[in-house]
Design an enzyme around this catalytic site. Structure first.
Site, PDB file in Angstrom:
ATOM      1  N   GLU A 274       0.883  -1.163   0.000  1.00 25.73           N
ATOM      2  CA  GLU A 274       0.000   0.000   0.000  1.00 25.73           C
ATOM      3  C   GLU A 274       0.916   1.207   0.000  1.00 25.73           C
ATOM      4  O   GLU A 274       1.502   1.547   1.027  1.00 25.73           O
ATOM      5  CB  GLU A 274      -0.904  -0.080   1.239  1.00 25.73           C
ATOM      6  CG  GLU A 274      -2.207   0.650   1.067  1.00 25.73           C
ATOM      7  CD  GLU A 274      -2.098   2.057   1.555  1.00 25.73           C
ATOM      8  OE1 GLU A 274      -1.764   2.926   0.716  1.00 25.73           O
ATOM      9  OE2 GLU A 274      -2.301   2.284   2.747  1.00 25.73           O
ATOM     10  N   GLU A 407       3.756  13.342  -4.221  1.00 23.32           N
ATOM     11  CA  GLU A 407       2.817  13.277  -3.107  1.00 23.32           C
ATOM     12  C   GLU A 407       3.266  14.311  -2.067  1.00 23.32           C
ATOM     13  O   GLU A 407       4.421  14.268  -1.602  1.00 23.32           O
ATOM     14  CB  GLU A 407       2.868  11.868  -2.514  1.00 23.32           C
ATOM     15  CG  GLU A 407       1.829  11.625  -1.466  1.00 23.32           C
ATOM     16  CD  GLU A 407       1.891  10.188  -0.935  1.00 23.32           C
ATOM     17  OE1 GLU A 407       2.996   9.608  -0.915  1.00 23.32           O
ATOM     18  OE2 GLU A 407       0.847   9.673  -0.528  1.00 23.32           O
TER      19      GLU A 407
END
Ligand code: ADP
Length: 506
Positions: A274, A407
């Site tokens: 993840e 990000e």
């Protein structure tokens, strides 16, 4: 005299509360049901990001300690795998009950080491606990299949078997929930594990282990190896390469995820990854702007933006752009209250460490140097400490800015204008990340089209929060492999075994 008595009584109450809470503050690693030091006896400090004070020192474990932990988990797997689903369900339920009972104490530990406001830590505990409850239930629904056979007198059985020791490597942003989300699922499936929590937030993992211990999780099912950043690669290597390990379950950066994926490939190990996101938050002209702004606050500023599903790029239709930006700015001004997580009313804490603080400010500086305009924030709140960054709103953001492609993982909202649906989709999908995405529209056809065409593992229509134990959480492209939560989250930790039953006529 009365004043003195009141003050003594207040201090005594505080002392008692602190003593009670101390029982979850563990200072050793947890292997084979025991609290242990590292073989080298070396320690490393865990600090409070709000003020850099040392909370405690814990063992800095290395490859040798990790090999031992993996061996313990492998031995325990031989018996744990044979427990009934009902037994595992009961144990998980007890762990859930104890975590519920100790919610406040868990929240205090999370805030101390991660910096997030206490209200958010309480939310994380509730969220983390929901996985234990969910997997206590799903443990009893890991069913097999009997397939009609193409041959007479033969039957085809498909059963799900636990795949062995799982190496669990977790990040600092949800230091409790990332443990329960993985460990609840793998225990339900019948696996054992070795956990390496983030060096920034190992105390939440140790607190969870203490409650698992109290709940009667058999020794060796859960093992926690603590290590500094310096030792993380050596520990990680053992956790990926040891032949007893069947799966590597990792949540963290895409960069480290790729390293672990490479190591896992050597032994053709199962991976559940993840990784990072770059979530678009798309607002169409038909959207309810008030509601979109409310949800934008949650999608951006929860955990001070330090979430892989945090909204990274706000794409706003040109007809409603000015209105959205104006209201978003006003809301940031009134709702984002920066300060230490323990202070009443604070909604945004410090960034977790100096690297993170440097990264966020570097992205803003780069964007500003390339023409972005700061509407709110844009600098450190130095009066509060060295890791407090003001909640920031940037406009005139362009795709050539690092803040658009990377990000952010911090409290910075970036806004871009689009003209039509095709353009919004093109901008949204122009990333190698594919975790969460958010769409605001009242047009039902458009909602379905966006759900289909957005290249992300998760799409929230008219909502800024989508995490829960029930849905399947996960990404596509470089955001990861596999799903967490839901029944699929348990299946990640199982292999399908095909048994052919022949000779049934003999
Ligand atoms: P973040 O930027 O969120 O800290 P990282 O991916 O760097 O994300 O860290 C997530 C987890 O991965 C942490 O537990 C960290 O210690 C661990 N980690 C970092 N580098 C390695 C490595 N080379 N091998 C194994 N684990 C690692």
């Amino acid at each position: 005299m009365d004043l003195l008595r009141t003050s003594i009584s207040k201090n005594y109450k505080l002392y008692i509360t602190q003593c009670r809470r101390m029982h979850l503050l563990k200072k050793q690693a947890y292997i084979n049901g025991q609290w242990v030091q590292s073989q080298s006896k070396v320690l490393f400090p865990v600090t409070n990001p709000a003020n850099d004070s040392v909370i405690t020192e814990i063992p800095d474990m290395d490859a040798h300690d990790t090999k031992h932990a993996v061996q313990v988990a492998a031995n325990t797997f031989q018996t744990w795998r044979d427990t009934t689903a009902k037994e595992r369900s009961r144990i998980l339920r007890k762990w859930f009950d104890l975590c519920e009972k100790n919610s406040e104490d868990l929240a205090q530990v999370i805030t101390a080491e991660s910096g997030k406001p206490l209200s958010e830590s309480r939310g994380e505990v509730a969220y983390g606990n929901s996985f234990l409850e969910w997997f206590a239930d799903t443990a009893r629904h890991i069913n097999g299949e009997i397939i009609p056979s193409p041959w007479p007198n033969k039957q085809i059985l498909l059963t799900r078997q636990p795949l062995g020791v799982v190496s669990v490597i977790t990040p600092w942003n949800f230091p409790f929930a990332m443990i329960t989300r993985k460990v609840g699922a793998l225990m339900a499936a019948g696996c054992t594990c070795v956990i390496k929590p983030s060096e920034d937030t190992p105390l939440s993992a140790l607190a969870a282990a203490e409650l698992a211990h109290q709940a009667g999780v058999p020794k060796g099912v859960i093992n926690v190896v603590t290590a500094s950043r310096k030792n993380a690669p050596a520990v990680g290597q053992v956790m990926c390469e040891d032949h007893s390990v069947g799966c590597i379950s990792f949540t963290g950066s895409t960069h480290v995820g790729k390293i672990l994926y490479g190591l896992a490939a050597k032994g053709v190990k199962r991976v559940a990854l993840e990784l990072g996101g770059n979530a678009p938050f798309i607002v169409f002209a038909s959207a309810d702007i008030e509601h979109a702004v409310d949800q934008a606050m949650l999608a951006k500023f929860r955990n001070n933006g330090q979430a892989c599903i945090g909204a990274n790029r706000f794409l706003i239709h040109e007809d409603v752009y000015d209105k959205f930006v104006k209201e978003f700015k006003a809301r940031i001004g009134s709702k984002c209250i920066l300060g230490p997580g323990t202070k009443e009313g604070v909604t945004c804490g410090p960034l977790v460490n100096l690297e993170q603080a440097k990264k966020v400010s570097g992205l803003v500086d780069d964007a500003v140097s390339k023409g972005a305009k700061v509407l709110a924030g844009g600098k450190f709140a130095t009066e509060l400490g060295n890791k407090f960054y003001e909640s920031t709103l940037l406009i005139n953001v362009k795709p050539d800015m690092n803040i658009f492609t990377e990000e952010i993982f911090g409290p910075v909202a970036t806004c871009l204008k689009f003209k039509n649906e095709a353009e919004a989709l093109k901008i949204a999908n122009s990333t190698r990340s594919g975790l969460a995405s958010y769409v605001f529209t009242k047009d039902l056809g458009q909602a379905f089209r966006m759900s289909q065409k957005l290249e992300f593992g998760m799409v929230a229509i008219n909502d800024g929060i989508l995490s829960a134990a029930e849905p399947a959480f996960g990404g596509i492209k470089e955001s990861g492999i596999g799903r967490e939560g839901s029944l699929h989250g348990v299946e990640e930790y199982t292999d399908i075994k095909y048994t052919l039953m022949s000779g049934l006529d003999k």
